[in-house]
Design a protein around this motif. Structure first.
Motif, short mmCIF file in Angstrom:
data_model
loop_
_atom_site.label_atom_id
_atom_site.label_comp_id
_atom_site.label_asym_id
_atom_site.label_seq_id
_atom_site.Cartn_x
_atom_site.Cartn_y
_atom_site.Cartn_z
N GLU A 177 35.38 65.16 10.98
CA GLU A 177 35.85 64.96 12.35
C GLU A 177 36.37 66.28 12.91
OE1 GLU A 177 39.11 62.19 12.54
OE2 GLU A 177 40.55 63.73 12.02
N CYS A 291 40.63 59.90 5.81
CA CYS A 291 40.57 58.66 6.59
C CYS A 291 39.34 57.88 6.15
CB CYS A 291 40.46 59.00 8.08
SG CYS A 291 40.21 57.57 9.16
N THR A 292 39.49 56.59 5.98
CA THR A 292 38.36 55.70 5.70
C THR A 292 38.18 54.79 6.91
OG1 THR A 292 38.75 55.72 3.31
CG2 THR A 292 37.45 53.90 4.19
N SER A 293 36.99 54.84 7.50
CA SER A 293 36.69 54.05 8.70
C SER A 293 35.73 52.92 8.34
CB SER A 293 36.06 54.92 9.78
OG SER A 293 36.94 55.93 10.19
N THR A 320 45.71 53.15 10.42
CA THR A 320 46.03 54.11 11.47
C THR A 320 45.34 53.79 12.80
OG1 THR A 320 44.25 55.57 10.70
CG2 THR A 320 46.45 55.95 9.80
N ARG A 321 44.36 52.90 12.77
CA ARG A 321 43.70 52.51 14.02
C ARG A 321 43.09 51.13 13.86
NH1 ARG A 321 38.54 53.71 16.96
NH2 ARG A 321 37.74 54.60 15.06
N TYR A 337 37.22 47.42 14.32
CA TYR A 337 37.06 48.79 13.81
C TYR A 337 38.41 49.26 13.29
CZ TYR A 337 32.55 48.76 16.17
OH TYR A 337 31.26 48.45 16.56
N ASP A 339 40.67 52.11 10.90
CA ASP A 339 40.85 53.36 10.18
C ASP A 339 41.99 53.20 9.19
OD1 ASP A 339 38.84 54.61 11.53
OD2 ASP A 339 40.13 55.92 12.73
N ASP A 341 44.39 55.03 6.06
CA ASP A 341 44.89 56.28 5.52
C ASP A 341 44.55 56.34 4.03
OD1 ASP A 341 46.22 58.61 5.01
OD2 ASP A 341 48.24 57.78 5.20
N VAL A 371 40.69 64.40 7.38
CA VAL A 371 41.18 64.35 8.77
C VAL A 371 41.63 65.72 9.19
CG1 VAL A 371 41.82 61.93 8.63
CG2 VAL A 371 43.50 63.68 8.09
#
Length: 373
Positions: A177, A291-293, A320-321, A337, A339, A341, A371
């Motif tokens: 990213e 980060c794992t999405s 985190t998201r 979706y 995200d 940590d 990240v």
């Protein structure tokens, strides 16, 4: 790490003339060029070995390691930020000798996506300009580009929904990213606010500048186009049009910067994802700050969302998201979706993902990657 004494800068001599100092700089420049070419030759040998072994030419984790090492070794007066920029370009130029990296970005020239790609891959990357993020995903999935760069989130306007939707069924995954400070400038063929009939920009940019536009150009039409650079290109063709774009776009299309940094939020950042096929580059190893999405859906029943979050809590994994997008089934179902940590190689993250997967009607890891700050 201390450099050998022969590599230390000469003691300052207040009696040296400007001409003497320029002679020193010319000599040092020649030494630098010779060393850079020696490095490039070694890089070519590395490329031959990688070609025989079938290993990836571009290794972002290796780039990060080299840059971090050089920053630790830096005794000044160069700033560490500038050392990082210099070494990224050196490695990019050497990599281009091994195997030029084809990177799909949103075009035309001058977009923030292009800028993010250059920050990640360096200026020697072979950029392929696409008309939309759809085309970036397609070029990367089809193999005409090895990598793609797409916007995913903005601090002012939130997620880029089209990118999220495209991740859903794309065979690509995220390997890195870039977080970019985005400043939108009002560009025009003349250096005046008078007579502007329309402002052209990407919808996100128009939204990020709406307060300024409402105050200073309340009667101008706000016209959405595929990218800010495309808006700049079009505004160069009509004196009654203006655009919201970068300094790169102003230079590229010969436009005046009528007003600088007109975005509503002074700390306006956009996050870009670097994507590729898994066979181009596998999931990067854990860096210690990852980060794992993922994207998931759960059956539409009471308590399903609560159950979805429990594996994270029980395994001490921070989220985190969290974003939702309609599944377009007509049944009020959603994709989520998320995200996380951490990295899937960490035991607690692996346990959480394993438990989470059992609860999901749909489950896909979009990527795991280091990240940025």
């Amino acid at each position: 790490m201390t450099a050998p004494s022969s590599a230390q800068p000469p003691a300052s001599d207040p009696n040296q003339s400007l001409a003497d100092l320029r002679v020193q700089i010319d000599s040092l420049d020649q030494q630098l060029l010779d060393l850079l070419n020696r490095r490039a030759h070694v890089a070519e040998l590395v490329g031959e070995i990688k070609k025989r072994e079938g290993t990836p030419f571009f290794r972002p984790d290796r780039v990060a390691q080299v840059i971090e090492k050089m920053q630790r070794s830096n005794n000044g007066p160069l700033k560490s930020l500038h050392v990082a920029a210099i070494w990224r370009e050196i490695m990019s130029a050497c990599l281009a000798l091994e195997s030029p990296q084809r990177v799909a970005v949103l075009g035309p020239e001058g977009t923030f996506t292009e800028q993010a790609a250059i920050e990640y891959f360096g200026g020697a990357a072979d950029l392929i300009y696409c008309a939309s993020f759809d085309e970036v995903f397609h070029a990367t999935a089809a193999g005409s580009a090895q990598y793609g760069v797409v916007g995913v989130e903005n601090t002012t306007e939130g997620v880029v929904t089209r990118s999220l939707d495209l991740f859903l069924h794309s065979p690509t995954h995220v390997v890195g990213e870039v977080s970019l400070l985005v400043r939108h400038h009002l560009l025009r063929t003349s250096n005046s606010l008078e007579g502007i009939e329309a402002v052209l920009a990407h919808p996100q940019a128009l939204a990020q500048c709406q307060t300024w536009l409402s105050k200073h150009l309340p009667h101008a039409e706000r016209r959405a186009v595929s990218s800010n650079a495309e808006g700049a290109r079009l505004s160069a063709t009509n004196p009654a049009w203006a655009s919201l774009a970068s300094e790169r776009a102003a230079t590229r299309f010969g436009l005046h910067i009528v007003s600088h940094a007109i975005q509503d939020d002074s700390y306006n950042r956009t996050r870009f994802a670097v994507i590729c096929l898994p066979q181009t580059l596998a999931m990067p190893p854990a860096s210690g700050r990852d980060c794992t999405s993922l994207v998931v859906s759960v059956p539409n029943r009471p308590g399903a969302l609560h159950d979805l979050l429990m594996p994270l809590k029980q395994n001490d994994v921070s989220m985190t998201r969290f974003e939702s997008r309609p599944a377009r089934t007509g049944q009020w179902e959603y994709y989520f979706y998320i995200d996380l940590d951490g990295h899937p190689s960490q035991p607690n993250v692996a346990a959480a993902l394993s438990e989470l997967r059992k609860l999901c009607a749909f489950y896909k890891v979009i990527g795991a990657y280091p990240v940025t700050a």
